[in-house]
Design a protein around this motif. Structure first.
Motif, PDB file in Angstrom:
ATOM      1  N   SER A  97      -1.071  -2.651   7.686  1.00  0.00           N
ATOM      2  CA  SER A  97      -0.012  -2.293   6.742  1.00  0.00           C
ATOM      3  C   SER A  97       0.801  -3.527   6.351  1.00  0.00           C
ATOM      4  CB  SER A  97       0.895  -1.232   7.356  1.00  0.00           C
ATOM      5  OG  SER A  97       1.985  -0.964   6.520  1.00  0.00           O
ATOM      6  N   GLU A  98       1.122  -4.364   7.335  1.00  0.00           N
ATOM      7  CA  GLU A  98       1.869  -5.597   7.061  1.00  0.00           C
ATOM      8  C   GLU A  98       1.053  -6.529   6.161  1.00  0.00           C
ATOM      9  OE1 GLU A  98       4.260  -9.130   9.497  1.00  0.00           O
ATOM     10  OE2 GLU A  98       3.188  -7.585  10.625  1.00  0.00           O
ATOM     11  N   HIS A  99      -0.258  -6.606   6.418  1.00  0.00           N
ATOM     12  CA  HIS A  99      -1.138  -7.427   5.590  1.00  0.00           C
ATOM     13  C   HIS A  99      -1.148  -6.901   4.153  1.00  0.00           C
ATOM     14  CE1 HIS A  99      -4.878  -8.962   3.832  1.00  0.00           C
ATOM     15  NE2 HIS A  99      -4.753  -9.980   4.672  1.00  0.00           N
ATOM     16  N   ASP A 100      -1.227  -5.579   3.999  1.00  0.00           N
ATOM     17  CA  ASP A 100      -1.216  -4.978   2.655  1.00  0.00           C
ATOM     18  C   ASP A 100       0.094  -5.268   1.932  1.00  0.00           C
ATOM     19  OD1 ASP A 100      -3.743  -4.016   3.145  1.00  0.00           O
ATOM     20  OD2 ASP A 100      -3.089  -1.951   3.549  1.00  0.00           O
ATOM     21  N   ASP A 101       1.220  -5.192   2.658  1.00  0.00           N
ATOM     22  CA  ASP A 101       2.525  -5.501   2.063  1.00  0.00           C
ATOM     23  C   ASP A 101       2.578  -6.958   1.602  1.00  0.00           C
ATOM     24  OD1 ASP A 101       3.309  -2.910   2.608  1.00  0.00           O
ATOM     25  OD2 ASP A 101       4.516  -3.441   4.367  1.00  0.00           O
ATOM     26  N   CYS A 102       2.056  -7.870   2.438  1.00  0.00           N
ATOM     27  CA  CYS A 102       2.022  -9.294   2.070  1.00  0.00           C
ATOM     28  C   CYS A 102       1.152  -9.497   0.842  1.00  0.00           C
ATOM     29  CB  CYS A 102       1.473 -10.137   3.222  1.00  0.00           C
ATOM     30  SG  CYS A 102       2.639 -10.419   4.544  1.00  0.00           S
ATOM     31  N   GLU A 103       0.028  -8.794   0.804  1.00  0.00           N
ATOM     32  CA  GLU A 103      -0.883  -8.936  -0.326  1.00  0.00           C
ATOM     33  C   GLU A 103      -0.229  -8.444  -1.619  1.00  0.00           C
ATOM     34  OE1 GLU A 103      -5.644  -8.534  -0.614  1.00  0.00           O
ATOM     35  OE2 GLU A 103      -4.599  -6.744   0.075  1.00  0.00           O
TER      36      GLU A 103
END
Length: 194
Positions: A173-179
């Protein structure tokens, strides 16, 4: 001196191998205090500095809101200046005699100031590094999850599986937010250059 808030660095990247250089850049990029960095390393300056200053041999310290690119442009002008005729200019003060544009304006991005463009570029780089770290963490957690699902003794620890899965979902989820933020910043930067 136990917790300094000002670092004075003179050519900090000289004679460093790539791994050490990357670690130093990451450390300095996240430094909460003030940095005064003297360097010929353009990438380092663009990555870690919010304000760029230069000496042009006129006895003055000159602020360069356009960063390294403005420095290079100014050096070209200074080198070309002796070859140009010294006729009086009709441009008003604060304007570049050759182009009539206001001096210090970002020539590369009409919608964004040079400072805004550098800040967006810096944020993009930081987001890319963070996504790489998160991707590595996803890989590590996936491997741990696979190991926990097939233990050598055959006793599956469901609580451990649930914890690992929860952590994995959080990292994804954090990776998706960063993306998503990376896409937003890249779009803002692209629109500023149109």
């Amino acid at each position: 001196m136990a917790e300094p808030n000002v670092l004075l660095l003179d050519e900090p990247t000289n004679d460093l191998d790539i791994d050490t250089l990357q670690e130093l850049e990451s450390l300095l990029d996240g430094w909460a205090g003030t940095l005064v960095v003297i360097s010929h390393d353009r990438y380092l300056i663009e990555r870690i500095c919010d304000s760029t200053w230069a000496l042009f041999g006129d006895g003055k310290l000159t602020n360069l809101p356009g960063g390294i690119q403005q420095y290079l442009d100014r050096r070209r002008e200074l080198i070309a200046a002796p070859a140009a005729p010294s006729a009086p200019s009709s441009a008003s003060p604060g304007q570049d005699a050759a182009s009539g544009t206001a001096s210090g304006a970002a020539s590369s991005s009409p919608g964004l100031s040079a400072q805004e463009d550098r800040e967006l570029k810096k944020e993009l780089n930081a987001l890319e590094r963070k996504m790489q770290k998160l991707s590595a963490k996803v890989d590590t957690l996936t491997a741990k999850l696979a190991d926990a699902a097939m233990p050598a003794d055959g006793n599956i620890d469901t609580a451990l599986l649930a914890d690992l899965d929860r952590e994995l979902q959080g990292v994804r989820s954090e990776h998706d937010d960063c993306e998503m933020r990376w896409l937003e910043v890249a779009e803002m930067r692209e629109e500023g250059h149109v």
